[in-house]
Motif scaffolding. Sequence first.
Motif, mmCIF file in Angstrom:
data_model
loop_
_atom_site.group_PDB
_atom_site.id
_atom_site.type_symbol
_atom_site.label_atom_id
_atom_site.label_comp_id
_atom_site.label_asym_id
_atom_site.label_seq_id
_atom_site.Cartn_x
_atom_site.Cartn_y
_atom_site.Cartn_z
ATOM 1 N N ALA A 1 1.150 -1.456 -0.391
ATOM 2 C CA ALA A 1 -0.326 -0.435 -0.182
ATOM 3 C C ALA A 1 1.359 1.030 -0.053
ATOM 4 C CB ALA A 1 -0.480 0.600 1.158
ATOM 5 N N ASP A 2 1.969 0.894 0.899
ATOM 6 C CA ASP A 2 2.885 2.286 0.924
ATOM 7 C C ASP A 2 3.977 2.726 -0.700
ATOM 8 O OD1 ASP A 2 1.880 2.959 3.451
ATOM 9 O OD2 ASP A 2 3.979 1.771 4.568
ATOM 10 N N ALA A 3 3.462 1.607 -1.270
ATOM 11 C CA ALA A 3 4.546 2.125 -2.854
ATOM 12 C C ALA A 3 3.554 1.868 -3.668
ATOM 13 C CB ALA A 3 5.312 -0.243 -3.018
ATOM 14 N N LEU A 4 2.394 1.393 -3.110
ATOM 15 C CA LEU A 4 1.806 2.029 -4.477
ATOM 16 C C LEU A 4 1.150 3.607 -4.242
ATOM 17 C CD1 LEU A 4 -0.915 -1.053 -4.005
ATOM 18 C CD2 LEU A 4 0.600 -0.411 -6.157
ATOM 19 N N ALA A 5 0.913 3.795 -3.219
ATOM 20 C CA ALA A 5 1.391 5.576 -2.469
ATOM 21 C C ALA A 5 1.659 6.290 -2.964
ATOM 22 C CB ALA A 5 0.908 5.704 -1.167
ATOM 23 N N GLY A 6 2.943 5.953 -3.275
ATOM 24 C CA GLY A 6 4.677 6.267 -3.807
ATOM 25 C C GLY A 6 4.537 6.855 -4.830
ATOM 26 N N VAL A 7 3.438 6.106 -6.105
ATOM 27 C CA VAL A 7 3.504 5.925 -7.108
ATOM 28 C C VAL A 7 2.225 6.980 -7.643
ATOM 29 C CG1 VAL A 7 5.032 4.328 -8.001
ATOM 30 C CG2 VAL A 7 2.896 3.544 -7.703
ATOM 31 N N GLY A 8 1.368 7.460 -6.434
ATOM 32 C CA GLY A 8 0.465 8.245 -6.883
ATOM 33 C C GLY A 8 -1.013 6.974 -6.797
ATOM 34 N N TYR A 9 -1.561 6.107 -6.515
ATOM 35 C CA TYR A 9 -2.153 5.068 -6.587
ATOM 36 C C TYR A 9 -2.774 4.642 -5.047
ATOM 37 C CZ TYR A 9 -5.924 1.666 -7.088
ATOM 38 O OH TYR A 9 -7.615 1.035 -7.413
ATOM 39 N N LEU A 10 -3.996 5.255 -4.095
ATOM 40 C CA LEU A 10 -4.745 4.738 -2.710
ATOM 41 C C LEU A 10 -5.109 4.162 -3.041
ATOM 42 C CD1 LEU A 10 -4.700 8.909 -1.801
ATOM 43 C CD2 LEU A 10 -2.695 7.816 -1.928
#
Length: 292
Positions: free
Chosen positions: A10-19
């Motif tokens: 989830a953190d990695a996805l948030a890092g590329v703009g996906y929550l």
Amino acid sequence: MIPATPAALADALAGVGYLADDGLATAGHLAIKLGRPLFLEGDAGVGKTAFAQALASATGAHFVRLQCYEGLDAAQALYDWDFPRQILHLRTVEAAAAAAGDKPDTAALEASLYDRRFLIARPLLQALELSPCVLLVDEIDRADDEFEAFLLEILADAAITIPELGRIAAPTPPLTVLTSNRTREVHDALKRRCLYHWVEHPSFAQEVAIIRSRLPEVTERLAADVAGAVQRMRQLDLIKAPGVAEALDWTSALAALGARELDPDLAAATLGAVLKYREDGERVKAAAPWLA
């Protein structure tokens, strides 16, 4: 890099703009850990396609997308031969042999026509040859039953056999994400081979966070107003309820007109950014007071 936990993903996805919410992050993590395809179902515009794209970016994998449609067949999805280049090669070899006064070896010439350089890799073959890879089979519900059966074989073996070249197997099986808007029911045989997750519309807080993440230039008030309005639209009996993509489009349109909050008149004038049916627009305009 493969995230070690659902929270890390989830953190990695948030890092590329996906929550991603906890459920989707867990489903994605299990798909990676177990090497299973992930079947995402939900209304159009809730972020299924964007999840696969973000998953590739977050893990550093190649991204390959196969857009499904009615009539899609194996040749269009897998590979095809580049006939113009093959003919050019044939004529070049024959011309060179004639200039040298020789007669070309027919068997060798025929074999040379089916070299890998003349093979056009379509998305499924690309996904097998690129490693690591996230393969998105988008809107599988639009494809035919025959294509579903063909896809089962590819997912099971992570390999294909080309008669002229032999077997091509993926060094690492692609992480496959299948999406469906549920325009028809996908066969159980395909679903059984996948992990399944229903992607919900985001909550109000999640939608505000998504808008702020994707459009950081807009005011917090405008993001909250749009998210609230879109949430209420989804409670109406609309032909096509707006998804996150439409919420982002609407916010962009309002921001482009200088809006810092959701003005009812400006909102009504820009409904075409969020609603795509005349009947839906009329229904929302009839409920216009709650847009304020």
